[in-house]
Motif scaffolding. Structure first.
Motif, PDB file in Angstrom:
ATOM      1  N   ALA A 170      21.857  25.490  32.001  1.00  0.00           N
ATOM      2  CA  ALA A 170      21.480  26.531  32.950  1.00  0.00           C
ATOM      3  C   ALA A 170      21.445  27.894  32.251  1.00  0.00           C
ATOM      4  CB  ALA A 170      22.458  26.551  34.124  1.00  0.00           C
ATOM      5  N   THR A 219      30.979  19.144  37.364  1.00  0.00           N
ATOM      6  CA  THR A 219      30.664  20.363  36.628  1.00  0.00           C
ATOM      7  C   THR A 219      31.844  21.328  36.639  1.00  0.00           C
ATOM      8  OG1 THR A 219      28.443  20.054  37.491  1.00  0.00           O
ATOM      9  CG2 THR A 219      28.855  22.079  36.310  1.00  0.00           C
ATOM     10  N   ARG A 238      18.153  30.304  31.582  1.00  0.00           N
ATOM     11  CA  ARG A 238      18.160  31.676  32.098  1.00  0.00           C
ATOM     12  C   ARG A 238      17.906  32.673  30.968  1.00  0.00           C
ATOM     13  NH1 ARG A 238      23.294  32.242  35.540  1.00  0.00           N
ATOM     14  NH2 ARG A 238      22.573  30.270  36.359  1.00  0.00           N
ATOM     15  N   VAL A 281      31.711  13.215  48.728  1.00  0.00           N
ATOM     16  CA  VAL A 281      30.492  13.234  49.534  1.00  0.00           C
ATOM     17  C   VAL A 281      30.698  12.543  50.873  1.00  0.00           C
ATOM     18  CG1 VAL A 281      28.058  12.623  49.601  1.00  0.00           C
ATOM     19  CG2 VAL A 281      29.091  13.286  47.454  1.00  0.00           C
ATOM     20  N   TRP A 287      23.214  13.433  34.981  1.00  0.00           N
ATOM     21  CA  TRP A 287      22.637  14.719  34.590  1.00  0.00           C
ATOM     22  C   TRP A 287      21.225  14.918  35.070  1.00  0.00           C
ATOM     23  CZ3 TRP A 287      26.757  17.176  33.514  1.00  0.00           C
ATOM     24  CH2 TRP A 287      27.838  16.474  32.984  1.00  0.00           C
ATOM     25  N   GLU A 288      20.687  13.902  35.755  1.00  0.00           N
ATOM     26  CA  GLU A 288      19.370  14.119  36.342  1.00  0.00           C
ATOM     27  C   GLU A 288      19.473  15.118  37.490  1.00  0.00           C
ATOM     28  OE1 GLU A 288      17.365  10.469  37.310  1.00  0.00           O
ATOM     29  OE2 GLU A 288      17.804   9.650  35.336  1.00  0.00           O
ATOM     30  N   CYS A 289      20.670  15.171  38.114  1.00  0.00           N
ATOM     31  CA  CYS A 289      20.865  16.125  39.204  1.00  0.00           C
ATOM     32  C   CYS A 289      21.937  17.154  38.838  1.00  0.00           C
ATOM     33  CB  CYS A 289      21.262  15.402  40.485  1.00  0.00           C
ATOM     34  SG  CYS A 289      19.960  14.351  41.134  1.00  0.00           S
ATOM     35  N   HIS A 290      23.103  16.683  38.404  1.00  0.00           N
ATOM     36  CA  HIS A 290      24.174  17.615  38.066  1.00  0.00           C
ATOM     37  C   HIS A 290      23.784  18.405  36.827  1.00  0.00           C
ATOM     38  CE1 HIS A 290      27.110  16.291  41.046  1.00  0.00           C
ATOM     39  NE2 HIS A 290      26.514  15.130  40.924  1.00  0.00           N
ATOM     40  N   ILE A 291      24.169  19.670  36.848  1.00  0.00           N
ATOM     41  CA  ILE A 291      23.646  20.589  35.838  1.00  0.00           C
ATOM     42  C   ILE A 291      24.711  20.909  34.803  1.00  0.00           C
ATOM     43  CG2 ILE A 291      22.643  22.872  35.486  1.00  0.00           C
ATOM     44  CD1 ILE A 291      21.743  22.700  38.460  1.00  0.00           C
ATOM     45  N   ARG A 315      35.375  17.597  40.928  1.00  0.00           N
ATOM     46  CA  ARG A 315      34.025  18.100  40.642  1.00  0.00           C
ATOM     47  C   ARG A 315      33.679  17.832  39.183  1.00  0.00           C
ATOM     48  NH1 ARG A 315      33.708  24.105  41.992  1.00  0.00           N
ATOM     49  NH2 ARG A 315      31.480  23.718  41.850  1.00  0.00           N
ATOM     50  N   ARG A 340      33.119  10.793  43.464  1.00  0.00           N
ATOM     51  CA  ARG A 340      31.839  11.036  44.133  1.00  0.00           C
ATOM     52  C   ARG A 340      31.904  10.586  45.587  1.00  0.00           C
ATOM     53  NH1 ARG A 340      27.175   6.977  42.587  1.00  0.00           N
ATOM     54  NH2 ARG A 340      28.314   5.718  44.064  1.00  0.00           N
ATOM     55  N   ASP A 341      32.361   9.344  45.819  1.00  0.00           N
ATOM     56  CA  ASP A 341      32.385   8.830  47.178  1.00  0.00           C
ATOM     57  C   ASP A 341      33.379   9.587  48.048  1.00  0.00           C
ATOM     58  OD1 ASP A 341      30.443   7.074  46.587  1.00  0.00           O
ATOM     59  OD2 ASP A 341      31.748   5.348  46.281  1.00  0.00           O
TER      60      ASP A 341
END
Lengths: 131, 255
Positions: free
Chosen positions: A126, A89, A130, A69, A117-121, A87, A65-66
């Motif tokens: 998904a 996902t 859909r 980003v 998982w609050e942000c990453h999907i 990555r 992550r660090d």
């Protein structure tokens, strides 16, 4: 021994009471068996050896992550010389396609709630939203 | 105790010399084992050049905004108080309040202009962020690390351009189509345009630029004298939003 009945009844009551956790677990059907995450069958190699991933995957993910980003490093050279995109996902979930049967099983067992998982999907989620 | 003063000093001097030598070699190893990556960033300064005349030809067009919303999982909260925007339209007079000359700008005055984060060279949002969740990359992109954002909204107060939005609610239920390739944000986090850094990393251009059929937006590297952005800025006069604030915006509007 006039109080024989009372004494033995008391002893039985005491034994039942002290072994209550055992009865309770048996009744609730809990076992001492560990979690059973479902490993991918198609792919055999992970980005790090199994033992390391089992104990330290969270450290690896935080470092990924660090790097992605904050340091603009995008690829990871694995222990076996292969390179991977860092990555969650795109790389991890590409093989571990079922989050519920892989990530969640251990996390639920261990009682941890990572907030990835609050942000990453989860791609499966998904897809469901859909479809 | 058979050690005398002379021997003790000798041993002590030897030991400290060893320690110093060891430290020097460790330092050398540490700096050598971590080669500085991201060399590609050093010679890059990303910038956007917008030609409003081309953009305004099709007045109802929102292709760039729609493209951005789609690839970045931007929620639509309906409530204007909760709006989350990375790229948006604003009338000229609000976008450029310092351009008070009402005659020369007559043609633009009430026309909507495309606005986004200016990716300032001297970004006030970065200066105030207490967690360094927002920072300026070497290539000029003012980046957000949503993992670190604590939602204090100092950056929103500092940004003179209104480029930052706050998630007052959980955005997930308000996203029409989740794109698993890009994370959503969470409640209590600030977000803004990142010049599509995730697409730049893959060698693609920003989504808004690609979506613009009128080619009103040009994205490129200001450090490259032959780049299209440099050529455009050389050939035509341009304005930036609130340049008097000293933030050095990197979004230019051709006039």
């Amino acid at each position: 021994m006039r109080d024989k009945g009372l004494i033995f009844a008391g002893l039985v009551f005491f034994l039942v009471l002290i072994t209550f956790p055992v009865w309770y677990d048996l009744a609730a059907g809990t076992t001492s068996k560990g979690p059973d995450p479902k490993l991918p069958t198609a792919e055999k190699d992970c980005v790090a050896p199994l033992e390391y991933m089992r104990t330290s995957h969270m450290d690896l993910l935080l470092s990924w992550r660090d790097q992605v980003v904050r340091q603009d490093r995008l690829t990871y050279k694995a222990f076996d010389g292969k390179t991977y995109d860092m990555r969650l996902t795109g790389t991890c979930l590409k093989c571990h396609t079922n989050k519920e049967e892989f990530c969640d099983r251990c996390h639920t067992y261990a009682g941890v709630a990572p907030y990835c998982w609050e942000c990453h999907i989860d791609p499966a989620l998904a897809q469901r939203s859909r479809g | 105790m058979s050690i005398d003063r002379r021997k003790f000093l000798g041993v002590a001097a030897g030991a400290s010399a060893l320690v110093l030598a060891g430290k020097a070699s460790v330092d050398a190893l540490a700096s050598g084992s971590q080669p500085k990556q991201g060399g590609s960033l050093a010679n890059t300064r990303w910038a956007m050049v917008i030609d409003p005349a081309k953009c305004l030809k099709d007045k109802g067009c929102t292709a760039c905004i729609a493209a951005c919303d789609k690839v970045h999982n931007i929620p639509d909260f309906k409530n204007p108080k909760h709006v989350v925007k990375w790229i948006w339209k604003e009338p000229f007079k609000d976008a450029f309040p310092e351009q008070e000359d009402e005659y020369t700008i007559e043609q633009y005055k009430d026309k909507p202009f495309i606005l986004m984060c200016n990716h300032c060279n001297n970004p006030p949002c970065v200066r105030v962020c207490p967690t360094q969740a927002t920072f300026r990359r070497e290539d000029g992109i003012v980046m957000m690390d949503w993992h670190r954002c604590i939602g204090c909204r100092y950056c929103m107060a500092a940004c003179p351009y209104g480029s930052r939005s706050f998630n007052w609610l959980d955005p997930r239920p308000h996203i029409a189509h989740l794109d698993p390739d890009f994370p959503t944000r969470t409640k209590g986090v600030v977000e803004k345009c990142t010049f599509c850094e995730e697409r730049l990393a893959r060698g693609e251009g920003p989504a808004c630029v690609e979506a613009c059929e009128a080619k009103a937006m040009v994205f490129g590297n200001l450090d490259d004298p032959d780049s299209e952005v440099r050529q455009l800025l050389k050939a035509r006069f341009s304005i930036r939003r609130n340049p008097e604030l000293g933030t050095q915006p990197e979004v230019y509007y051709l006039v």
